[in-house]
Design a protein around this motif. Sequence first.
Motif, PDB file in Angstrom:
ATOM      1  N   PHE A 158       0.854  -1.173   0.000  1.00 21.70           N
ATOM      2  CA  PHE A 158       0.000   0.000   0.000  1.00 21.70           C
ATOM      3  C   PHE A 158       0.894   1.229   0.000  1.00 21.70           C
ATOM      4  CE2 PHE A 158      -2.811  -3.115   2.085  1.00 21.70           C
ATOM      5  CZ  PHE A 158      -3.938  -2.968   1.300  1.00 21.70           C
ATOM      6  N   ARG A 159       0.441   2.298  -0.621  1.00 24.64           N
ATOM      7  CA  ARG A 159       1.173   3.568  -0.608  1.00 24.64           C
ATOM      8  C   ARG A 159       0.723   4.352   0.609  1.00 24.64           C
ATOM      9  NH1 ARG A 159       3.338   0.654  -3.630  1.00 24.64           N
ATOM     10  NH2 ARG A 159       3.463   0.877  -5.863  1.00 24.64           N
ATOM     11  N   TRP A 160       1.698   4.765   1.423  1.00 27.74           N
ATOM     12  CA  TRP A 160       1.382   5.447   2.678  1.00 27.74           C
ATOM     13  C   TRP A 160       2.041   6.814   2.713  1.00 27.74           C
ATOM     14  CZ3 TRP A 160      -2.314   3.541   5.506  1.00 27.74           C
ATOM     15  CH2 TRP A 160      -2.578   2.177   5.453  1.00 27.74           C
ATOM     16  N   PRO A 161       1.439   7.726   3.476  1.00 24.60           N
ATOM     17  CA  PRO A 161       2.125   9.005   3.724  1.00 24.60           C
ATOM     18  C   PRO A 161       3.329   8.757   4.614  1.00 24.60           C
ATOM     19  CG  PRO A 161       0.065   8.884   4.955  1.00 24.60           C
ATOM     20  CD  PRO A 161       0.124   7.660   4.088  1.00 24.60           C
ATOM     21  N   LYS A 162       4.164   9.772   4.779  1.00 21.91           N
ATOM     22  CA  LYS A 162       5.328   9.641   5.649  1.00 21.91           C
ATOM     23  C   LYS A 162       4.893   9.233   7.047  1.00 21.91           C
ATOM     24  CE  LYS A 162       8.359  12.946   3.426  1.00 21.91           C
ATOM     25  NZ  LYS A 162       9.133  14.162   3.595  1.00 21.91           N
ATOM     26  N   ILE A 163       5.715   8.385   7.688  1.00 21.45           N
ATOM     27  CA  ILE A 163       5.404   7.935   9.041  1.00 21.45           C
ATOM     28  C   ILE A 163       5.711   9.071  10.007  1.00 21.45           C
ATOM     29  CG2 ILE A 163       6.038   6.346  10.892  1.00 21.45           C
ATOM     30  CD1 ILE A 163       6.642   4.255   8.770  1.00 21.45           C
ATOM     31  N   GLU A 164       4.668   9.545  10.667  1.00 24.92           N
ATOM     32  CA  GLU A 164       4.791  10.574  11.690  1.00 24.92           C
ATOM     33  C   GLU A 164       3.518  10.524  12.514  1.00 24.92           C
ATOM     34  OE1 GLU A 164       3.362  14.318   8.990  1.00 24.92           O
ATOM     35  OE2 GLU A 164       5.469  13.825   8.963  1.00 24.92           O
ATOM     36  N   ASP A 165       3.532  11.205  13.655  1.00 26.12           N
ATOM     37  CA  ASP A 165       2.330  11.249  14.479  1.00 26.12           C
ATOM     38  C   ASP A 165       1.272  12.086  13.779  1.00 26.12           C
ATOM     39  OD1 ASP A 165       3.274   9.674  16.521  1.00 26.12           O
ATOM     40  OD2 ASP A 165       4.164  11.354  17.590  1.00 26.12           O
TER      41      ASP A 165
ATOM     42  N   GLY B 155      -4.576  -0.788  -3.685  1.00 23.46           N
ATOM     43  CA  GLY B 155      -3.120  -0.886  -3.757  1.00 23.46           C
ATOM     44  C   GLY B 155      -2.504   0.077  -4.750  1.00 23.46           C
ATOM     45  N   LEU B 156      -3.287   1.039  -5.221  1.00 29.39           N
ATOM     46  CA  LEU B 156      -2.789   2.035  -6.167  1.00 29.39           C
ATOM     47  C   LEU B 156      -2.189   3.220  -5.424  1.00 29.39           C
ATOM     48  CD1 LEU B 156      -5.877   2.022  -8.559  1.00 29.39           C
ATOM     49  CD2 LEU B 156      -3.718   0.786  -8.847  1.00 29.39           C
ATOM     50  N   ASP B 157      -1.453   4.046  -6.134  1.00 26.81           N
ATOM     51  CA  ASP B 157      -0.869   5.235  -5.522  1.00 26.81           C
ATOM     52  C   ASP B 157      -1.946   6.318  -5.447  1.00 26.81           C
ATOM     53  OD1 ASP B 157       0.625   7.336  -4.587  1.00 26.81           O
ATOM     54  OD2 ASP B 157       2.185   7.162  -6.106  1.00 26.81           O
ATOM     55  N   TRP B 158      -2.573   6.456  -4.297  1.00 25.27           N
ATOM     56  CA  TRP B 158      -3.681   7.389  -4.096  1.00 25.27           C
ATOM     57  C   TRP B 158      -3.253   8.840  -4.267  1.00 25.27           C
ATOM     58  CZ3 TRP B 158      -2.698  10.816  -0.271  1.00 25.27           C
ATOM     59  CH2 TRP B 158      -1.733  10.456   0.673  1.00 25.27           C
ATOM     60  N   ARG B 159      -1.951   9.123  -4.164  1.00 24.45           N
ATOM     61  CA  ARG B 159      -1.474  10.506  -4.303  1.00 24.45           C
ATOM     62  C   ARG B 159      -1.602  11.000  -5.736  1.00 24.45           C
ATOM     63  NH1 ARG B 159       4.044   8.794  -1.544  1.00 24.45           N
ATOM     64  NH2 ARG B 159       3.619   7.226  -3.112  1.00 24.45           N
ATOM     65  N   ARG B 160      -1.757  10.080  -6.679  1.00 24.16           N
ATOM     66  CA  ARG B 160      -1.856  10.448  -8.090  1.00 24.16           C
ATOM     67  C   ARG B 160      -3.303  10.578  -8.561  1.00 24.16           C
ATOM     68  NH1 ARG B 160       2.647   7.581 -11.513  1.00 24.16           N
ATOM     69  NH2 ARG B 160       2.288   9.497 -12.654  1.00 24.16           N
ATOM     70  N   VAL B 161      -4.240  10.348  -7.659  1.00 30.02           N
ATOM     71  CA  VAL B 161      -5.657  10.412  -7.998  1.00 30.02           C
ATOM     72  C   VAL B 161      -6.151  11.841  -7.811  1.00 30.02           C
ATOM     73  CG1 VAL B 161      -7.967   9.638  -7.341  1.00 30.02           C
ATOM     74  CG2 VAL B 161      -6.058   8.030  -7.333  1.00 30.02           C
ATOM     75  N   GLN B 162      -6.816  12.345  -8.820  1.00 24.48           N
ATOM     76  CA  GLN B 162      -7.409  13.675  -8.717  1.00 24.48           C
ATOM     77  C   GLN B 162      -8.910  13.509  -8.562  1.00 24.48           C
ATOM     78  OE1 GLN B 162      -6.205  16.026 -12.030  1.00 24.48           O
ATOM     79  NE2 GLN B 162      -4.070  15.978 -11.467  1.00 24.48           N
ATOM     80  N   CYS B 163      -9.459  14.220  -7.618  1.00 26.17           N
ATOM     81  CA  CYS B 163     -10.887  14.136  -7.367  1.00 26.17           C
ATOM     82  C   CYS B 163     -11.648  14.950  -8.399  1.00 26.17           C
ATOM     83  CB  CYS B 163     -11.208  14.657  -5.971  1.00 26.17           C
ATOM     84  SG  CYS B 163     -10.380  13.728  -4.689  1.00 26.17           S
ATOM     85  N   ALA B 164     -12.762  14.413  -8.827  1.00 24.96           N
ATOM     86  CA  ALA B 164     -13.616  15.145  -9.762  1.00 24.96           C
ATOM     87  C   ALA B 164     -14.275  16.310  -9.047  1.00 24.96           C
ATOM     88  CB  ALA B 164     -14.677  14.209 -10.328  1.00 24.96           C
TER      89      ALA B 164
END
Length: 118
Positions: A76-83, A99-108
Amino acid sequence: MIGPTGAVRVMVATKPVDFRKGAEGLAALVRETIGADPFDGAIYVFRAKRADRIKLVYWDGTGVCLFAKRLEDGEFRWPKIEDGTMRLSATQFSALLEGLDWRRVQCAKETPAPALSG
């Protein structure tokens, strides 16, 4: 997979959690670490140290639901590990679960309904 609509709130805990926790343990984490009500209708997403595992906890109106998924191939693509937590749109959430890179998805963008002429 039937996914959430645009009205759903999805909150992602960016720090890995102990994956031995069940629905009650994750609901307690929502209260204690995120500072939110686990019964507010939002979907709370948790990750394991291994990036191939994900757990969701949410209230469906009748009980607390626990959803778990392990990718057989990939991560899974995750954001940086931080609190802290971050919010995802329904579209980004669907991409994350697949399991896709959600950061590349643009919302309509929402388009207003046309007015009746006449």
